[in-house]
Design a protein around this motif. Structure first.
Motif, PDB file in Angstrom:
ATOM      1  N   LEU A  76      58.809   0.705  75.627  1.00 33.83           N
ATOM      2  CA  LEU A  76      58.028   1.079  74.519  1.00 33.83           C
ATOM      3  C   LEU A  76      56.838   0.053  74.378  1.00 33.83           C
ATOM      4  N   GLN A  77      57.359  -1.115  74.302  1.00 35.71           N
ATOM      5  CA  GLN A  77      56.283  -2.339  74.033  1.00 35.71           C
ATOM      6  C   GLN A  77      55.695  -2.630  75.236  1.00 35.71           C
ATOM      7  N   LYS A  78      56.148  -2.868  76.282  1.00 36.30           N
ATOM      8  CA  LYS A  78      55.333  -2.744  77.491  1.00 36.30           C
ATOM      9  C   LYS A  78      54.288  -2.090  77.924  1.00 36.30           C
ATOM     10  N   GLU A  79      54.633  -0.676  77.622  1.00 39.41           N
ATOM     11  CA  GLU A  79      53.493   0.274  77.855  1.00 39.41           C
ATOM     12  C   GLU A  79      52.694   0.706  76.546  1.00 39.41           C
ATOM     13  N   ASN A  80      53.045   0.020  75.469  1.00 39.87           N
ATOM     14  CA  ASN A  80      52.377   0.289  74.260  1.00 39.87           C
ATOM     15  C   ASN A  80      52.387   1.748  73.917  1.00 39.87           C
ATOM     16  N   ILE A  81      53.490   2.276  73.780  1.00 45.05           N
ATOM     17  CA  ILE A  81      54.092   3.838  73.772  1.00 45.05           C
ATOM     18  C   ILE A  81      54.598   3.889  72.199  1.00 45.05           C
ATOM     19  N   PRO A  82      53.787   4.574  71.396  1.00 42.14           N
ATOM     20  CA  PRO A  82      54.460   4.764  69.630  1.00 42.14           C
ATOM     21  C   PRO A  82      55.776   5.693  70.067  1.00 42.14           C
ATOM     22  N   VAL A  83      56.582   5.173  69.059  1.00 40.91           N
ATOM     23  CA  VAL A  83      57.963   5.820  69.049  1.00 40.91           C
ATOM     24  C   VAL A  83      57.605   7.378  68.994  1.00 40.91           C
ATOM     25  N   GLU A  84      56.700   7.747  68.397  1.00 44.29           N
ATOM     26  CA  GLU A  84      56.388   9.291  68.462  1.00 44.29           C
ATOM     27  C   GLU A  84      56.431  10.030  69.762  1.00 44.29           C
ATOM     28  N   HIS A  85      56.006   9.150  70.757  1.00 47.49           N
ATOM     29  CA  HIS A  85      55.725   9.602  71.920  1.00 47.49           C
ATOM     30  C   HIS A  85      57.059   9.583  72.912  1.00 47.49           C
ATOM     31  N   LEU A  86      58.393   9.040  72.230  1.00 47.89           N
ATOM     32  CA  LEU A  86      59.366   8.813  72.919  1.00 47.89           C
ATOM     33  C   LEU A  86      60.340  10.146  73.001  1.00 47.89           C
ATOM     34  N   LEU A  87      61.049  10.536  74.236  1.00 48.66           N
ATOM     35  CA  LEU A  87      62.047  11.406  74.099  1.00 48.66           C
ATOM     36  C   LEU A  87      63.264  10.930  74.937  1.00 48.66           C
ATOM     37  N   VAL A  88      64.255  11.057  74.381  1.00 47.01           N
ATOM     38  CA  VAL A  88      65.467  10.780  74.775  1.00 47.01           C
ATOM     39  C   VAL A  88      66.226  11.743  75.417  1.00 47.01           C
ATOM     40  N   VAL A  89      66.955  11.979  76.588  1.00 45.91           N
ATOM     41  CA  VAL A  89      67.571  13.122  77.100  1.00 45.91           C
ATOM     42  C   VAL A  89      69.031  12.667  77.146  1.00 45.91           C
ATOM     43  N   VAL A  90      69.977  13.489  76.332  1.00 46.56           N
ATOM     44  CA  VAL A  90      71.021  12.910  76.473  1.00 46.56           C
ATOM     45  C   VAL A  90      72.281  13.888  76.209  1.00 46.56           C
ATOM     46  N   ASP A  91      73.610  13.897  76.728  1.00 49.50           N
ATOM     47  CA  ASP A  91      74.568  14.592  76.708  1.00 49.50           C
ATOM     48  C   ASP A  91      75.008  15.066  75.279  1.00 49.50           C
ATOM     49  N   ASP A  92      75.619  16.066  75.008  1.00 48.63           N
ATOM     50  CA  ASP A  92      75.975  16.364  73.623  1.00 48.63           C
ATOM     51  C   ASP A  92      77.381  17.314  73.704  1.00 48.63           C
ATOM     52  N   ILE A  93      78.356  16.996  73.332  1.00 43.13           N
ATOM     53  CA  ILE A  93      79.681  17.545  73.499  1.00 43.13           C
ATOM     54  C   ILE A  93      79.752  18.602  72.148  1.00 43.13           C
ATOM     55  N   ALA A  94      79.012  18.406  71.314  1.00 46.77           N
ATOM     56  CA  ALA A  94      79.011  19.401  69.989  1.00 46.77           C
ATOM     57  C   ALA A  94      78.200  20.761  70.611  1.00 46.77           C
ATOM     58  N   LEU A  95      77.670  20.596  71.551  1.00 42.16           N
ATOM     59  CA  LEU A  95      76.803  22.130  72.045  1.00 42.16           C
ATOM     60  C   LEU A  95      77.691  22.423  73.247  1.00 42.16           C
ATOM     61  N   PRO A  96      77.788  24.064  73.446  1.00 45.63           N
ATOM     62  CA  PRO A  96      78.234  24.399  74.537  1.00 45.63           C
ATOM     63  C   PRO A  96      77.548  24.256  75.829  1.00 45.63           C
ATOM     64  N   PHE A  97      78.451  24.294  76.854  1.00 45.66           N
ATOM     65  CA  PHE A  97      77.609  23.849  78.188  1.00 45.66           C
ATOM     66  C   PHE A  97      76.391  24.856  78.302  1.00 45.66           C
ATOM     67  N   GLY A  98      75.350  23.950  78.769  1.00 47.36           N
ATOM     68  CA  GLY A  98      74.091  24.450  78.923  1.00 47.36           C
ATOM     69  C   GLY A  98      73.022  24.703  78.017  1.00 47.36           C
ATOM     70  N   THR A  99      73.416  24.650  76.711  1.00 47.11           N
ATOM     71  CA  THR A  99      72.702  24.633  75.574  1.00 47.11           C
ATOM     72  C   THR A  99      71.796  23.537  75.318  1.00 47.11           C
ATOM     73  N   LEU A 100      70.547  23.846  75.219  1.00 48.28           N
ATOM     74  CA  LEU A 100      69.616  22.593  74.929  1.00 48.28           C
ATOM     75  C   LEU A 100      68.919  22.872  73.760  1.00 48.28           C
ATOM     76  N   ARG A 101      68.852  21.566  72.999  1.00 47.91           N
ATOM     77  CA  ARG A 101      68.279  21.552  71.632  1.00 47.91           C
ATOM     78  C   ARG A 101      67.373  20.158  71.492  1.00 47.91           C
ATOM     79  N   LEU A 102      66.174  20.580  71.181  1.00 45.81           N
ATOM     80  CA  LEU A 102      65.230  19.624  71.155  1.00 45.81           C
ATOM     81  C   LEU A 102      65.100  19.163  69.611  1.00 45.81           C
ATOM     82  N   LYS A 103      65.265  17.697  69.220  1.00 45.53           N
ATOM     83  CA  LYS A 103      65.160  17.490  67.807  1.00 45.53           C
ATOM     84  C   LYS A 103      64.342  16.409  67.457  1.00 45.53           C
ATOM     85  N   PRO A 104      63.494  16.488  66.241  1.00 43.02           N
ATOM     86  CA  PRO A 104      62.568  15.267  66.224  1.00 43.02           C
ATOM     87  C   PRO A 104      63.135  14.009  65.615  1.00 43.02           C
ATOM     88  N   LYS A 105      64.288  14.129  65.173  1.00 42.86           N
ATOM     89  CA  LYS A 105      65.147  12.825  64.719  1.00 42.86           C
ATOM     90  C   LYS A 105      66.664  13.273  64.350  1.00 42.86           C
TER      91      LYS A 105
END
Length: 188
Positions: A76-105
């Motif tokens: 983020l710092q090296k590329e001078n990217i604001p945190v609002e332009h960060l997207l982290v792709v992560v596994d989630d055991i609380a969701l059934p397999f194959g369910t995708l959920r985008l969350k802003p925070k």
């Protein structure tokens, strides 16, 4: 405009193909589909791709999952990217397999990679794309489950889910989090 797209996972051949590494799998497919390739850099492998007029810096941290925040902060710092332009792709055991959920925070929901990012950035206010891996494990079996391989049925069902995850990442960069959530979050 630049975006930092981070796929969470653990480095090393013993982790390739595990449920916990679904973030790596998504960003690999994203970069491959755009004709890009990763190069080893400080704190991880990175690739640069374009989606229309947006530049995406795609990162697979090499810090291991529990220290992902160091890599995220550095890029983020090296590329001078604001945190609002960060997207982290992560596994989630609380969701059934194959369910995708985008969350802003949100909270780390017990995920050590997200927990470290939150600690290092000192905020929960960054976007994440949660990829459901299900929770078909006995009590006390969570670690073995997330570090286990996908079963054959999951693998055969995965290609369209990966394609949809890539659509969500692109939409996040082009249309923003709110419109993307409205379009994709309840359409599994």
């Amino acid at each position: 405009m630049k975006y930092l797209i981070v796929g969470l996972g653990n480095i090393g051949s013993e982790y390739w193909g595990t449920r916990h590494n679904i973030g790596f799998r998504v960003v690999n497919k994203l970069v491959e589909a755009a004709g890009g390739q990763f190069t080893e850099q400080r704190y991880g492998a990175t690739a640069r791709i374009r989606v229309k007029n947006k530049e995406l810096v795609v990162l697979k941290p090499n810090t291991f999952m529990n220290l992902s925040g160091n890599a995220v902060r550095y890029w983020l710092q090296k590329e001078n990217i604001p945190v609002e332009h960060l997207l982290v792709v992560v596994d989630d055991i609380a969701l059934p397999f194959g369910t995708l959920r985008l969350k802003p925070k949100g909270s780390d929901a017990g995920h050590n990679g997200l927990k470290n990012i939150q600690q290092i950035l000192a905020t929960q206010d960054y976007c994440r794309l949660r990829f459901g891996i299900g929770n078909q494990f006995p009590r006390g079996g969570q670690v073995d489950y997330v570090l286990g391989l996908f079963d054959p049925e999951e693998l055969s069902a995965m290609p369209p889910v990966l394609d949809r995850a890539i659509e969500i990442v692109k939409s996040f960069c082009l249309a923003g989090v709110q419109l993307t959530m409205n379009q994709y979050n309840n359409k599994d």
